[in-house]
Design an enzyme around this catalytic site. Structure first.
Site, short mmCIF file in Angstrom:
data_model
loop_
_atom_site.label_atom_id
_atom_site.label_comp_id
_atom_site.label_asym_id
_atom_site.label_seq_id
_atom_site.Cartn_x
_atom_site.Cartn_y
_atom_site.Cartn_z
N ARG A 87 0.81 -1.22 0.00
CA ARG A 87 0.00 0.00 0.00
C ARG A 87 0.84 1.26 0.00
NH1 ARG A 87 -4.17 -2.19 4.43
NH2 ARG A 87 -2.16 -2.30 5.45
N GLU B 296 7.38 -10.03 15.37
CA GLU B 296 7.01 -10.56 16.69
C GLU B 296 7.31 -12.05 16.79
OE1 GLU B 296 3.21 -10.54 19.74
OE2 GLU B 296 3.02 -9.61 17.77
#
Length: 171
Positions: free
Chosen positions: A59, A96
Site C-alpha cells: 500500500r 514478533e
C-alpha cells in the site's frame, strides 16, 4: 482531518481475533478524500528537493507513487523477496514471531539523493526501520518517513529517527 479519519473503517477481528483493522480502502476509493490526503501530504514536501520517494510494499506504492508525481520525483519500490528483476540489496528484520526480508534494487538510489519514504500506516515500526536502514546504507539523505495514518498506541515511531516521522492521521 476528522473527515478523513471518519472515512477509514474499522474491521473487528481482522486479520485475527482481538485486532481492530484500519481499512484504508474506503478512503482510497473516495476520489475527493484520496485527493485531499495526497494534497495534504505532498504540500508538506514541496520545496524540499525530494529526488526519490520510496514506496513500501504494497500500500505504500499507492501513496508513494502519488507523492512522487506531485513532487516531480522518481518512485522507488521496496518489495518482498523475489519480486524485483535486477540486482537487489536485501534487509532482514525481526517480527514478533520470526523474521521478514525486504529488497530494493541496488541502483535505485544514488549516494546523496534526498529520499522520502512513504507508507500507508505506521504500526510497530519494524518494517519502516528496516527500510530506513536500507536507504541510509545506500548513502541517501533521509528527508522523512511519511504515513497516511499512525496507530500511536503501538509506539512505532520509537524505532525511527525522532525528527524524521510524519503521520497525517493519528489513531
Amino acid at each position: 482531518m476528522d473527515e478523513l479519519k471518519n472515512i477509514i473503517r474499522d474491521i473487528p477481528d481482522f486479520p485475527k481475533k482481538g485486532i481492530i483493522f484500519k481499512d484504508i480502502t474506503t478512503l482510497l476509493a473516495d476520489a475527493a478524500s484520496y485527493q485531499r490526503m495526497v494534497d495534504l501530504l505532498s504540500h508538506r514536501y514541496i520545496g524540499k528537493k525530494i529526488d526519490k520517494v520510496v514506496g513500501v510494499e504494497a500500500r505504500g506504492f499507492i501513496i508513494g507513487a502519488a507523492l512522487a508525481y506531485k513532487l516531480g520525483a522518481g518512485i522507488v519500490l521496496v518489495r518482498k523477496p523475489g519480486k524485483l528483476p535486477s540486482e537487489t540489496f536485501k534487509k532482514s528484520y525481526e517480527l514478533e514471531y520470526g523474521t521478514d526480508t525486504l529488497e530494493i534494487h541496488t541502483d535505485a538510489i544514488e549516494k546523496g539523493e534526498r529520499v522520502l519514504i512513504a507508507d500507508d500506516l505506521l504500526a510497530t515500526g519494524g518494517t519502516m526501520a528496516a527500510v530506513v536502514d536500507m536507504v541510509s546504507s545506500m548513502g541517501a539523505e533521509l528527508v522523512e518517513c511519511c504515513f497516511m495514518a499512525e496507530l500511536e498506541f503501538l509506539n512505532g515511531k520509537n524505532k525511527l529517527p525522532a525528527d524524521k516521522v510524519f503521520s497525517l492521521l493519528k489513531f
